[in-house]
Design a protein around this motif. Structure first.
Motif, PDB file in Angstrom:
ATOM      1  N   THR A 196       0.861  -1.189   0.000  1.00 32.61           N
ATOM      2  CA  THR A 196       0.000   0.000   0.000  1.00 32.61           C
ATOM      3  C   THR A 196       0.892   1.232   0.000  1.00 32.61           C
ATOM      4  O   THR A 196       1.802   1.326   0.825  1.00 32.61           O
ATOM      5  CB  THR A 196      -0.910   0.024   1.239  1.00 32.61           C
ATOM      6  N   GLU A 200      -1.632   6.606  -0.348  1.00 27.86           N
ATOM      7  CA  GLU A 200      -2.924   5.946  -0.113  1.00 27.86           C
ATOM      8  C   GLU A 200      -3.214   5.851   1.379  1.00 27.86           C
ATOM      9  O   GLU A 200      -4.346   6.064   1.828  1.00 27.86           O
ATOM     10  CB  GLU A 200      -2.928   4.560  -0.753  1.00 27.86           C
ATOM     11  N   ASP A 204      -6.375   7.502   3.349  1.00 29.13           N
ATOM     12  CA  ASP A 204      -7.270   6.696   4.187  1.00 29.13           C
ATOM     13  C   ASP A 204      -7.292   7.190   5.631  1.00 29.13           C
ATOM     14  O   ASP A 204      -8.340   7.169   6.285  1.00 29.13           O
ATOM     15  CB  ASP A 204      -6.850   5.225   4.139  1.00 29.13           C
TER      16      ASP A 204
END
Length: 211
Positions: A196, A200, A204
């Motif tokens: 990831t 990102e 989030d």
């Protein structure tokens, strides 16, 4: 049984069902383990010191070939500590605390982190990574991570975990973090790296944060 009594029983049953559902879903989302940033930092520093001492000492007393084998075994043992998903997160957290760009990069799958590195027009890529680490820690407010495995179909292991970022100002955010498997060239074992991207994660964290 009168109508009012039936309604009271049904209402009570519904209430208990809702309470049960709340605790059940809460247990699913709550971390099963916690990783302290100070503990992770201390352990990584100790492992780095072990490698450095081994490298210094072993070349003094044995021939070059034996020294290389001994060093590789020590280094491999340390790598294995951080080979599973939880271990990678411990390593990742420690590198943020140490503000070590090179070690931080080692937490990630190369493809995932390369996009982060080239996302900024800044030519000094170390500064780009330092900024990303600062954003993840929210200027040093990160104190621990919560960790919970995410199961796949039929309870099988998956390559994703739920990670909760806890900050000293009370803010917390639970996000999914995925991992990729690679082979360690020293021992042939499968090890994990984070797939990831940091951008990102930051997105989030922002959208899932709560106080």
């Amino acid at each position: 049984m009168n109508k009012g009594f039936k309604i009271a029983i049904i209402s009570t049953l519904l209430l208990f069902s809702l309470i049960g559902y709340f605790f059940y879903t809460n247990s699913l989302n709550s971390p099963s383990e916690y990783i302290s940033i100070e503990t992770a930092k201390k352990e990584l520093v100790q492992y780095i010191e072990t490698i450095n001492k081994m490298e210094e000492q072993v070349f003094k007393y044995v021939d070059e070939e034996e020294a290389e084998l001994a060093y590789l075994k020590t280094n491999s043992d340390i790598e294995l500590k951080y080979a599973d998903k939880k271990g990678v997160l411990e390593f990742f957290l420690a590198t943020i605390a140490l503000k070590d760009v090179d070690l931080f990069l080692e937490s990630f799958d190369l493809y995932a982190i390369s996009g982060d590195i080239h996302s900024s027009p800044e030519k000094n890529k170390d500064l780009v990574i330092e900024d990303l680490m600062t954003q993840l820690s929210r200027d040093g407010l990160l104190v621990k991570l919560g960790y919970k495995e995410v199961k796949g179909k039929f309870g099988a292991d998956s390559n994703t975990v739920k990670v909760t970022f806890f900050y000293s100002d009370g803010l917390e955010a639970t996000i999914p973090i995925s991992f990729a498997k690679t082979h360690d060239h020293h021992n042939g074992e499968e090890v994990y790296s984070i797939s990831t991207s940091v951008l990102e994660m930051l997105k989030d964290i922002k959208s899932n944060s709560k106080s």
